[in-house]
Design a protein around this motif. Structure first.
Motif, PDB file in Angstrom:
ATOM      1  N   GLY A  35       0.839  -1.194   0.000  1.00 26.42           N
ATOM      2  CA  GLY A  35       0.000   0.000   0.000  1.00 26.42           C
ATOM      3  C   GLY A  35       0.871   1.240   0.000  1.00 26.42           C
ATOM      4  N   THR A  36       0.292   2.362  -0.350  1.00 28.76           N
ATOM      5  CA  THR A  36       1.046   3.615  -0.404  1.00 28.76           C
ATOM      6  C   THR A  36       1.332   4.135   0.997  1.00 28.76           C
ATOM      7  OG1 THR A  36      -1.025   4.850  -0.558  1.00 28.76           O
ATOM      8  CG2 THR A  36       0.064   4.288  -2.630  1.00 28.76           C
ATOM      9  N   THR A  37       2.201   5.126   1.068  1.00 28.09           N
ATOM     10  CA  THR A  37       2.501   5.769   2.342  1.00 28.09           C
ATOM     11  C   THR A  37       1.226   6.370   2.932  1.00 28.09           C
ATOM     12  OG1 THR A  37       4.736   6.317   1.597  1.00 28.09           O
ATOM     13  CG2 THR A  37       3.873   7.564   3.470  1.00 28.09           C
ATOM     14  N   SER A  39      -1.289   4.594   4.044  1.00 33.03           N
ATOM     15  CA  SER A  39      -2.450   3.756   3.739  1.00 33.03           C
ATOM     16  C   SER A  39      -2.999   3.036   4.964  1.00 33.03           C
ATOM     17  CB  SER A  39      -2.083   2.722   2.671  1.00 33.03           C
ATOM     18  OG  SER A  39      -1.048   1.859   3.138  1.00 33.03           O
ATOM     19  N   LYS A  41      -0.738   0.665   6.685  1.00 30.99           N
ATOM     20  CA  LYS A  41       0.109  -0.510   6.897  1.00 30.99           C
ATOM     21  C   LYS A  41       0.812  -0.452   8.253  1.00 30.99           C
ATOM     22  CE  LYS A  41       2.948   0.005   3.486  1.00 30.99           C
ATOM     23  NZ  LYS A  41       2.596   1.418   3.218  1.00 30.99           N
ATOM     24  N   HIS A 196       7.173  -2.287  -0.502  1.00 31.98           N
ATOM     25  CA  HIS A 196       6.838  -1.563  -1.723  1.00 31.98           C
ATOM     26  C   HIS A 196       7.570  -2.180  -2.914  1.00 31.98           C
ATOM     27  CE1 HIS A 196       5.590   1.840   0.948  1.00 31.98           C
ATOM     28  NE2 HIS A 196       4.748   2.059  -0.041  1.00 31.98           N
ATOM     29  N   LYS A 210      -3.412  -5.752   0.081  1.00 30.66           N
ATOM     30  CA  LYS A 210      -3.190  -4.352  -0.247  1.00 30.66           C
ATOM     31  C   LYS A 210      -4.132  -3.477   0.574  1.00 30.66           C
ATOM     32  CE  LYS A 210      -3.250  -1.040  -4.073  1.00 30.66           C
ATOM     33  NZ  LYS A 210      -3.587  -0.832  -5.495  1.00 30.66           N
ATOM     34  N   ILE A 211      -3.555  -2.468   1.235  1.00 28.24           N
ATOM     35  CA  ILE A 211      -4.335  -1.531   2.045  1.00 28.24           C
ATOM     36  C   ILE A 211      -4.260  -0.144   1.422  1.00 28.24           C
ATOM     37  CG2 ILE A 211      -4.599  -0.469   4.323  1.00 28.24           C
ATOM     38  CD1 ILE A 211      -3.319  -2.921   5.539  1.00 28.24           C
ATOM     39  N   GLU A 212      -5.383   0.496   1.289  1.00 33.27           N
ATOM     40  CA  GLU A 212      -5.444   1.870   0.787  1.00 33.27           C
ATOM     41  C   GLU A 212      -6.448   2.665   1.612  1.00 33.27           C
ATOM     42  OE1 GLU A 212      -3.614   3.521  -1.077  1.00 33.27           O
ATOM     43  OE2 GLU A 212      -2.421   1.943  -1.989  1.00 33.27           O
ATOM     44  N   GLN A 213      -6.003   3.819   2.086  1.00 31.65           N
ATOM     45  CA  GLN A 213      -6.859   4.724   2.858  1.00 31.65           C
ATOM     46  C   GLN A 213      -7.578   3.991   4.000  1.00 31.65           C
ATOM     47  OE1 GLN A 213      -9.366   6.692  -0.020  1.00 31.65           O
ATOM     48  NE2 GLN A 213      -7.703   7.988  -0.744  1.00 31.65           N
ATOM     49  N   ALA A 231      -0.074   1.879  -7.518  1.00 29.79           N
ATOM     50  CA  ALA A 231      -0.084   2.560  -6.219  1.00 29.79           C
ATOM     51  C   ALA A 231       1.076   3.532  -6.103  1.00 29.79           C
ATOM     52  CB  ALA A 231      -0.032   1.531  -5.089  1.00 29.79           C
ATOM     53  N   GLU A 235       0.773   7.509  -5.714  1.00 32.46           N
ATOM     54  CA  GLU A 235       1.403   8.204  -4.595  1.00 32.46           C
ATOM     55  C   GLU A 235       2.205   9.404  -5.094  1.00 32.46           C
ATOM     56  OE1 GLU A 235       4.248   7.295  -0.719  1.00 32.46           O
ATOM     57  OE2 GLU A 235       4.019   5.799  -2.281  1.00 32.46           O
TER      58      GLU A 235
END
Length: 264
Positions: A35-37, A39, A41, A196, A210-213, A231, A235
């Protein structure tokens, strides 16, 4: 087993890091978390390591309700979890052997048992010939191996690695992931890797979450390279958009000041 049921977490500043997460990871699984920074995690890892407790829902690890754990029981619980960081966090003025032994000394392991276990993990991580080397004088890959050895010294049921290949070249990264696979197979340790690194996920396909928001948006076996690449691109675009919005805001504020001065 790791089980999250309807878990949400909100920081004191009002930021919602996780939203109604439901997740199960079985004993002995090998899982990537991507996941993005920002997100969520890191918050997930903090929940498992008892650094924070859920705002809502329950987090169970090996049958223990982590959110209800008494403060006095936290050290004992943490012995069941090993954590590997991107920056190694070794004792630079100690040898490889001493770094690994430190984790065992902290729980008053008898010396005979301590030496035996250190030799076991040195062999497992292929560092038997480096036992007397100073931590600061070995390569980055060897330092990461030492950190992994220290993390598994107490035979944790779960091993969490936060961007373990972030500071390593592709070849060394591949070797480190192979080492995690070896630990997973030979010691039966449940492995959670936050990453990543698209190459790692592609070359060593595993269950990938995968985790987002703050939401789990993907959970499947195998590499999700397109998702990771997308992703990373999103980002970068978001950072650029934020920068542009800041510039516009500053320009608007500057214009208001000039207007106010002119009106005066």
């Amino acid at each position: 087993m790791i089980k999250l049921s309807n878990v949400s977490y909100r920081y004191s500043d009002g930021t919602h890091a996780l939203h109604d997460i439901n997740l199960e990871i079985n004993d002995g699984e090998f899982v990537y978390i991507t996941g993005t920074t920002g997100s969520g995690k890191s918050t997930l890892i903090k929940l498992l390591d008892t650094e924070v407790v859920p705002t809502k829902g329950t987090v169970e690890v090996n049958g223990v309700n982590v959110g209800k754990l008494r403060y006095s029981k936290v050290p004992l619980y943490r012995r069941t979890i090993g954590v590997v960081f991107q920056e190694y966090r070794l004792l630079e003025k100690k040898t490889v052997f001493e770094n690994i032994a430190f984790a065992l000394e902290a729980v008053d392991t008898p010396k005979v048992k301590l030496r035996k276990r250190v030799r076991e993990v040195l062999k497992l991580v292929d560092l038997s010939d480096k036992y007397s080397s100073m931590a600061k004088k070995i390569s980055g890959g060897q330092q990461q191996r030492t950190a992994i050895a220290r993390a598994i010294a107490n035979k944790p049921k779960i091993l969490i690695a936060d961007e373990p290949t972030g500071n390593l070249d592709p070849t060394t990264s591949d070797e480190i992931i192979s080492l995690f696979e070896k630990i997973n197979k030979e010691e039966g340790t449940t492995i959670l890797i936050v990453t990543h690194d698209a190459d790692v996920v592609r070359n060593h396909p595993k269950r990938t979450i995968k985790i987002e928001q703050g939401h789990i948006v993907d959970d499947r076996f195998g590499a999700t390279i397109d998702d990771i690449a997308k992703a990373e691109m999103e980002e970068t675009q978001q950072l650029e958009l934020t920068r542009q919005e800041q510039i516009i805001k500053e320009e608007e504020e500057s214009a208001k000041k000039i207007e106010a001065e002119y009106n005066v």
